[in-house]
Motif scaffolding. Sequence first.
Motif, PDB file in Angstrom:
ATOM      1  N   SER A 116      -6.721  -7.774  -1.377  1.00 28.10           N
ATOM      2  CA  SER A 116      -6.917  -7.301  -0.475  1.00 28.10           C
ATOM      3  C   SER A 116      -7.910  -7.600   0.052  1.00 28.10           C
ATOM      4  O   SER A 116      -8.895  -7.940  -1.255  1.00 28.10           O
ATOM      5  CB  SER A 116      -6.968  -5.999  -1.677  1.00 28.10           C
ATOM      6  OG  SER A 116      -5.489  -5.217  -1.338  1.00 28.10           O
ATOM      7  N   ARG A 144      -6.252   1.730   3.909  1.00 29.53           N
ATOM      8  CA  ARG A 144      -4.684   1.512   4.113  1.00 29.53           C
ATOM      9  C   ARG A 144      -3.634   3.126   3.031  1.00 29.53           C
ATOM     10  O   ARG A 144      -2.964   2.833   3.244  1.00 29.53           O
ATOM     11  CB  ARG A 144      -4.210   0.492   3.027  1.00 29.53           C
ATOM     12  CG  ARG A 144      -4.807  -0.647   4.088  1.00 29.53           C
ATOM     13  CD  ARG A 144      -3.995  -0.200   5.473  1.00 29.53           C
ATOM     14  NE  ARG A 144      -2.600  -0.869   5.353  1.00 29.53           N
ATOM     15  CZ  ARG A 144      -2.264  -1.986   5.562  1.00 29.53           C
ATOM     16  NH1 ARG A 144      -3.189  -2.819   5.704  1.00 29.53           N
ATOM     17  NH2 ARG A 144      -0.523  -2.484   5.472  1.00 29.53           N
ATOM     18  N   TYR A 179       1.036  -1.499  -0.322  1.00 31.53           N
ATOM     19  CA  TYR A 179       0.084   0.258   0.043  1.00 31.53           C
ATOM     20  C   TYR A 179       0.596   1.453   0.190  1.00 31.53           C
ATOM     21  O   TYR A 179       0.493   2.500  -1.133  1.00 31.53           O
ATOM     22  CB  TYR A 179      -0.893  -0.282   1.158  1.00 31.53           C
ATOM     23  CG  TYR A 179      -1.807  -0.895   1.184  1.00 31.53           C
ATOM     24  CD1 TYR A 179      -3.420  -1.103  -0.288  1.00 31.53           C
ATOM     25  CD2 TYR A 179      -2.017  -2.383   1.845  1.00 31.53           C
ATOM     26  CE1 TYR A 179      -3.956  -1.946   0.280  1.00 31.53           C
ATOM     27  CE2 TYR A 179      -3.398  -3.300   2.026  1.00 31.53           C
ATOM     28  CZ  TYR A 179      -3.932  -3.146   1.027  1.00 31.53           C
ATOM     29  OH  TYR A 179      -4.531  -4.083   1.340  1.00 31.53           O
ATOM     30  N   THR A 223     -10.780  -1.161   2.650  1.00 36.27           N
ATOM     31  CA  THR A 223      -9.962  -1.721   3.345  1.00 36.27           C
ATOM     32  C   THR A 223      -8.143  -0.937   2.257  1.00 36.27           C
ATOM     33  O   THR A 223      -7.467  -0.409   2.542  1.00 36.27           O
ATOM     34  CB  THR A 223      -8.948  -2.882   3.485  1.00 36.27           C
ATOM     35  OG1 THR A 223     -10.434  -3.692   4.053  1.00 36.27           O
ATOM     36  CG2 THR A 223      -7.447  -3.515   3.845  1.00 36.27           C
TER      37      THR A 223
END
Length: 253
Positions: free
Chosen positions: A223, A232, A118, A228
């Motif tokens: 992912s 992130r 990320y 998320t």
Amino acid sequence: MDHAPRAPWRDFPDAVLLAPEAATLSHPKYPAAKSGDAEAAAELAHALVHEAGLAEIRELVGEGGTRPAVVSVQAYERDGYNAIPAALGHLVSEHLGTLLDTKIVQTNIVGHTGADGYGRLARQATFAGEVTPDGTYIMVDDFIGQGGTLANLRGWVERHRGTVICAVGLTGKPYSAKLNPTKEQLHELREKHGPDFEDWWSQLFGHTFDCLTQSEARYLARSPDVDTIRNRLAAAMRQGNRRGHPRSPGAQG
């Protein structure tokens, strides 16, 4: 945010990785080379690059015609200037008997060393510098992880009417050499996270999924969900802003 240009990969070949990762990281010259020692970087490159890898580059370049210029990723990192790409670029250009281009430079500090996926996606490299119209280029970097830096370097070159014919890394994960995502991977990514996510991604980064590298597409597809990914990425961007950097490559004297 400013968008680093990218281009679809089309039939781009796999990158050439010249040395095993373990041999590179354990070499006694590696720490100094990574921190800016040009002499150590040259010794490292000459110690690890062998004829088989150079022959692979020659095969991609082909015989006859104009020799492509070699452009290396010139970047500052957490421990200082990374001298390895420049040393490797010099070795490759010398071997091919072609120009080492120093006009194209990275303009920001991304802090990718030690970052997770990320962090690499959130803090993308940007480039500037003169591109020879209709010129051909070989991209060189020390390590190919997700491949995003090379994707953005290629995007800069192709945005300005150049053509990148191949990429070379001193080392990297073998699967990272495959920069061009497959149709199956892109389908999986789009099916899992839905069309709205690609629209959001395009607004944030300025390109659609067909400009992702294979490793980036794989990471996003694995992912768990869109929330998320968004959270992130936002956290990684904030971390980059908090870290700050007192200097940038473009400001060096």
